[in-house]
Design an enzyme around this catalytic site. Structure first.
Site, PDB file in Angstrom:
ATOM      1  N   ARG A 122       0.841  -1.202   0.000  1.00 34.14           N
ATOM      2  CA  ARG A 122       0.000   0.000   0.000  1.00 34.14           C
ATOM      3  C   ARG A 122       0.872   1.247   0.000  1.00 34.14           C
ATOM      4  O   ARG A 122       0.906   2.011   0.954  1.00 34.14           O
ATOM      5  CB  ARG A 122      -0.958  -0.068   1.164  1.00 34.14           C
ATOM      6  CG  ARG A 122      -2.035  -1.074   0.829  1.00 34.14           C
ATOM      7  CD  ARG A 122      -3.059  -1.237   1.862  1.00 34.14           C
ATOM      8  NE  ARG A 122      -4.323  -1.613   1.261  1.00 34.14           N
ATOM      9  CZ  ARG A 122      -5.390  -1.933   1.942  1.00 34.14           C
ATOM     10  NH1 ARG A 122      -5.360  -1.906   3.241  1.00 34.14           N
ATOM     11  NH2 ARG A 122      -6.503  -2.259   1.323  1.00 34.14           N
ATOM     12  N   GLN A 127      -1.255   2.567  -5.742  1.00 35.83           N
ATOM     13  CA  GLN A 127      -2.685   2.795  -5.478  1.00 35.83           C
ATOM     14  C   GLN A 127      -3.608   2.369  -6.626  1.00 35.83           C
ATOM     15  O   GLN A 127      -4.644   1.764  -6.385  1.00 35.83           O
ATOM     16  CB  GLN A 127      -2.936   4.252  -5.078  1.00 35.83           C
ATOM     17  CG  GLN A 127      -2.773   4.425  -3.582  1.00 35.83           C
ATOM     18  CD  GLN A 127      -3.015   5.832  -3.096  1.00 35.83           C
ATOM     19  OE1 GLN A 127      -3.415   6.703  -3.857  1.00 35.83           O
ATOM     20  NE2 GLN A 127      -2.753   6.063  -1.834  1.00 35.83           N
ATOM     21  N   ASP A 130      -4.451  -1.308  -6.338  1.00 36.89           N
ATOM     22  CA  ASP A 130      -4.871  -1.789  -5.024  1.00 36.89           C
ATOM     23  C   ASP A 130      -6.253  -2.459  -5.095  1.00 36.89           C
ATOM     24  O   ASP A 130      -7.286  -1.847  -4.840  1.00 36.89           O
ATOM     25  CB  ASP A 130      -4.881  -0.610  -4.041  1.00 36.89           C
ATOM     26  CG  ASP A 130      -5.161  -1.041  -2.618  1.00 36.89           C
ATOM     27  OD1 ASP A 130      -5.472  -2.229  -2.405  1.00 36.89           O
ATOM     28  OD2 ASP A 130      -5.080  -0.193  -1.720  1.00 36.89           O
ATOM     29  N   SER A 133      -8.455  -2.711  -1.876  1.00 36.87           N
ATOM     30  CA  SER A 133      -9.288  -1.534  -1.588  1.00 36.87           C
ATOM     31  C   SER A 133     -10.480  -1.449  -2.536  1.00 36.87           C
ATOM     32  O   SER A 133     -11.598  -1.183  -2.097  1.00 36.87           O
ATOM     33  CB  SER A 133      -8.461  -0.249  -1.700  1.00 36.87           C
ATOM     34  OG  SER A 133      -7.552  -0.189  -0.639  1.00 36.87           O
ATOM     35  N   TYR A 228      -2.255  -0.677   8.826  1.00 36.14           N
ATOM     36  CA  TYR A 228      -3.211  -1.682   9.282  1.00 36.14           C
ATOM     37  C   TYR A 228      -3.279  -1.679  10.810  1.00 36.14           C
ATOM     38  O   TYR A 228      -2.477  -1.032  11.480  1.00 36.14           O
ATOM     39  CB  TYR A 228      -2.765  -3.079   8.828  1.00 36.14           C
ATOM     40  CG  TYR A 228      -2.929  -3.334   7.357  1.00 36.14           C
ATOM     41  CD1 TYR A 228      -4.178  -3.583   6.811  1.00 36.14           C
ATOM     42  CD2 TYR A 228      -1.827  -3.345   6.514  1.00 36.14           C
ATOM     43  CE1 TYR A 228      -4.326  -3.847   5.462  1.00 36.14           C
ATOM     44  CE2 TYR A 228      -1.962  -3.610   5.159  1.00 36.14           C
ATOM     45  CZ  TYR A 228      -3.219  -3.856   4.649  1.00 36.14           C
ATOM     46  OH  TYR A 228      -3.368  -4.117   3.313  1.00 36.14           O
TER      47      TYR A 228
HETATM   48  P1  NAD Z   1      -8.425  -4.275   7.184  1.00 37.34           P
HETATM   49  O1  NAD Z   1      -9.388  -4.908   6.242  1.00 37.34           O
HETATM   50  O2  NAD Z   1      -7.187  -5.025   7.541  1.00 37.34           O
HETATM   51  O3  NAD Z   1      -9.205  -3.973   8.573  1.00 37.34           O
HETATM   52  C1  NAD Z   1     -10.424  -3.269   8.618  1.00 37.34           C
HETATM   53  C2  NAD Z   1     -10.468  -2.398   9.853  1.00 37.34           C
HETATM   54  O4  NAD Z   1     -10.589  -3.194  11.031  1.00 37.34           O
HETATM   55  C3  NAD Z   1      -9.230  -1.522  10.067  1.00 37.34           C
HETATM   56  O5  NAD Z   1      -9.629  -0.158  10.088  1.00 37.34           O
HETATM   57  C4  NAD Z   1      -8.714  -1.962  11.421  1.00 37.34           C
HETATM   58  O6  NAD Z   1      -8.132  -0.909  12.171  1.00 37.34           O
HETATM   59  C5  NAD Z   1      -9.987  -2.480  12.074  1.00 37.34           C
HETATM   60  N1  NAD Z   1      -9.801  -3.300  13.278  1.00 37.34           N
HETATM   61  C6  NAD Z   1      -8.847  -4.236  13.567  1.00 37.34           C
HETATM   62  N2  NAD Z   1      -9.024  -4.723  14.810  1.00 37.34           N
HETATM   63  C7  NAD Z   1     -10.118  -4.094  15.335  1.00 37.34           C
HETATM   64  C8  NAD Z   1     -10.800  -4.173  16.577  1.00 37.34           C
HETATM   65  N3  NAD Z   1     -10.417  -4.971  17.573  1.00 37.34           N
HETATM   66  N4  NAD Z   1     -11.879  -3.367  16.744  1.00 37.34           N
HETATM   67  C9  NAD Z   1     -12.311  -2.530  15.786  1.00 37.34           C
HETATM   68  N5  NAD Z   1     -11.701  -2.417  14.594  1.00 37.34           N
HETATM   69  C10 NAD Z   1     -10.615  -3.190  14.370  1.00 37.34           C
HETATM   70  O7  NAD Z   1      -8.005  -2.833   6.727  1.00 37.34           O
HETATM   71  P2  NAD Z   1      -8.185  -2.091   5.343  1.00 37.34           P
HETATM   72  O8  NAD Z   1      -9.574  -1.678   5.209  1.00 37.34           O
HETATM   73  O9  NAD Z   1      -7.645  -2.952   4.257  1.00 37.34           O
HETATM   74  O10 NAD Z   1      -7.232  -0.810   5.467  1.00 37.34           O
HETATM   75  C11 NAD Z   1      -6.615  -0.385   6.642  1.00 37.34           C
HETATM   76  C12 NAD Z   1      -6.026   1.005   6.465  1.00 37.34           C
HETATM   77  O11 NAD Z   1      -5.119   1.075   5.379  1.00 37.34           O
HETATM   78  C13 NAD Z   1      -7.070   2.068   6.209  1.00 37.34           C
HETATM   79  O12 NAD Z   1      -6.818   3.154   7.057  1.00 37.34           O
HETATM   80  C14 NAD Z   1      -6.846   2.514   4.819  1.00 37.34           C
HETATM   81  O13 NAD Z   1      -7.176   3.875   4.636  1.00 37.34           O
HETATM   82  C15 NAD Z   1      -5.375   2.270   4.656  1.00 37.34           C
HETATM   83  N6  NAD Z   1      -5.078   2.117   3.230  1.00 37.34           N
HETATM   84  C16 NAD Z   1      -4.007   2.762   2.686  1.00 37.34           C
HETATM   85  C17 NAD Z   1      -3.741   2.642   1.340  1.00 37.34           C
HETATM   86  C18 NAD Z   1      -2.580   3.324   0.698  1.00 37.34           C
HETATM   87  O14 NAD Z   1      -1.915   4.083   1.336  1.00 37.34           O
HETATM   88  N7  NAD Z   1      -2.321   3.057  -0.556  1.00 37.34           N
HETATM   89  C19 NAD Z   1      -4.545   1.852   0.532  1.00 37.34           C
HETATM   90  C20 NAD Z   1      -5.620   1.208   1.115  1.00 37.34           C
HETATM   91  C21 NAD Z   1      -5.869   1.334   2.477  1.00 37.34           C
END
Ligand code: NAD
Length: 381
Positions: A122, A127, A130, A133, A228
């Site tokens: 990521r 992006q 991705d 996402s 993450y």
């Molecule tokens: P994910 O599918 O791994 O997890 C989903 C959510 O579950 C996350 O927000 C995580 O904090 C939450 N979670 C974990 N344990 C938990 C708990 N005990 N209680 C409540 N919530 C809990 O994550 P994702 O959706 O794939 O993405 C995570 C982060 O990465 C996001 O902030 C996203 O914006 C970021 N991201 C960045 C890029 C990039 O920079 N290119 C691309 C995609 C996503």
């Protein structure tokens, strides 16, 4: 010139396709020869004729597998599909390696270079590639629609001649890509939305979408590597369940999306919490494939417990196959364009996208957790 083959997906419920007429047109323009299996795009509303008009040839049957230099897929290949690939060819697909060790072994034996879409780092440059996402966002959107359709109540506040209907209360657990899209969708439908997450950075994003953030007593940061979440201990999760249970008890809908990469999903919704909910309430668990956020959810089943409907989905994006394919195919196209020139692929193992994404190459399993899981499996046999 390299030949690309786009097979018809075979996994049950997989309605997406890895290339669309739009991406085929671009690949042909780049100099690739593209062959698409007859009917490959049918379930996603892309006709064979449209692929042909975009410059592809349409192949009947599976004979194109061994001839292709590059195969584009959505769902991980079966071991038989992996063995059908030409030796030293390139595969781009979701590979879910921890669940498909036999297929990974077959890919390594065929000396296939397999780029796993879920391993794309990521970083900013990656992006457009991705796929986690693009697909998670669809999952979050669809989870709200499924919940709204299952709920025997309105989502919005309504003032009618027959009296007032209160807006639905929706609790969303996990505000990553899927969770944020679920918040936005539930708000658009007029629900009141409350949200729990362990990453502090999320609070502002939740509020900017009109959600209310449920504060947790964080002794230490919930942030892990790469944006993450970190795996939280059972003591924390117990406290989290206590706090969140007050919100859950008053909810009409709970949508859970919480994941921790490479680990079992945290259990955020216990049996007792479900029992505290009102009859007719709906739970949608999007983490069911990695063990589930709800103690009662089952993969691709609806369980009704004490009048509460608990729905577990392993592949919601595939239920919106047209846009899911459009976005996934663009992710794949971006990756393919970044590793090719004039229709010829060259893999640079030192590249900061190719390096971590390449699961197998030249007979080797390069992804350490997968190599370790395979070694542990063969030691146990
Ligand atoms: P994910 O599918 O791994 O997890 C989903 C959510 O579950 C996350 O927000 C995580 O904090 C939450 N979670 C974990 N344990 C938990 C708990 N005990 N209680 C409540 N919530 C809990 O994550 P994702 O959706 O794939 O993405 C995570 C982060 O990465 C996001 O902030 C996203 O914006 C970021 N991201 C960045 C890029 C990039 O920079 N290119 C691309 C995609 C996503």
């Amino acid at each position: 010139m390299s030949t690309i083959f786009v097979p018809r997906e075979t996994q049950s419920g997989e309605l997406r396709v890895a290339a669309t007429p739009e991406t085929v047109k671009r690949l042909v323009k780049e100099g690739f020869a593209v062959e698409v299996a007859a009917g490959a795009g049918e379930a996603a509303s892309f006709a064979d004729d449209d692929y042909q008009a975009a410059g592809a040839t349409v192949a009947a049957g599976g004979s194109a597998w061994p001839a292709a230099d590059v195969v584009l897929k959505v769902a991980p290949p079966t071991p038989d599909e992996a063995r059908a690939l030409r030796a030293e060819s390139l595969l781009i697909s979701f590979l879910a390696p921890h669940k498909n060790l036999d297929a990974v072994q077959a890919l390594a034996e065929r000396r296939v270079s397999a780029l796993a879409m879920e391993l794309i780092p990521r970083i900013t440059r990656a992006q457009p590639m991705d796929a986690l996402s693009s697909q998670a966002s669809i999952g979050g959107y669809k989870a709200v629609l499924v919940a709204a359709a299952r709920l025997g109540k309105y989502f919005p506040l309504l003032m009618t001649a027959a009296g007032t209907i209160r807006p639905a209360k929706v609790v969303i657990m996990g505000a990553g890509v899927a969770g944020l899209q679920a918040i936005a969708t539930a708000k658009r439908l007029g629900a009141q939305v409350e949200v729990s997450d362990v990453r502090a950075a999320v609070k502002e994003q939740v509020q900017s979408l009109g959600g209310k953030f449920i504060e947790l007593p964080m002794q230490e940061s919930g942030e892990g590597a790469g944006g993450y979440a970190r795996e939280m201990g059972e003591d924390f999760l117990k406290k989290q369940r206590e706090i969140v249970s007050r919100h859950v008890a008053g909810a009409d809908v709970v949508i859970t999306t919480a994941q921790v990469p490479g680990k079992r999903a945290p259990v955020l919704l216990s049996r007792e919490m479900v029992e505290s909910m009102r009859r007719g309430a709906v739970v949608v668990d999007l983490a069911v494939d990695s063990g589930g956020n709800c103690e009662l959810s089952q993969p691709d089943r609806e369980v009704t417990h004490d009048g509460v409907h608990v729905l577990g989905f392993t592949n919601l994006p595939a239920t919106m196959p047209e846009d899911a394919s459009t976005l996934y195919a663009r992710n794949v196209l971006a990756l393919l364009l970044s590793i090719s020139k004039g229709g010829v692929v060259t893999l640079d193992l030192a590249d900061d996208i190719v390096g971590p994404t390449l699961l197998t190459h030249a007979g080797e399993i390069r992804h350490q957790p997968t190599a370790a899981a395979l070694a542990a499996g063969s030691a146990a046999r």
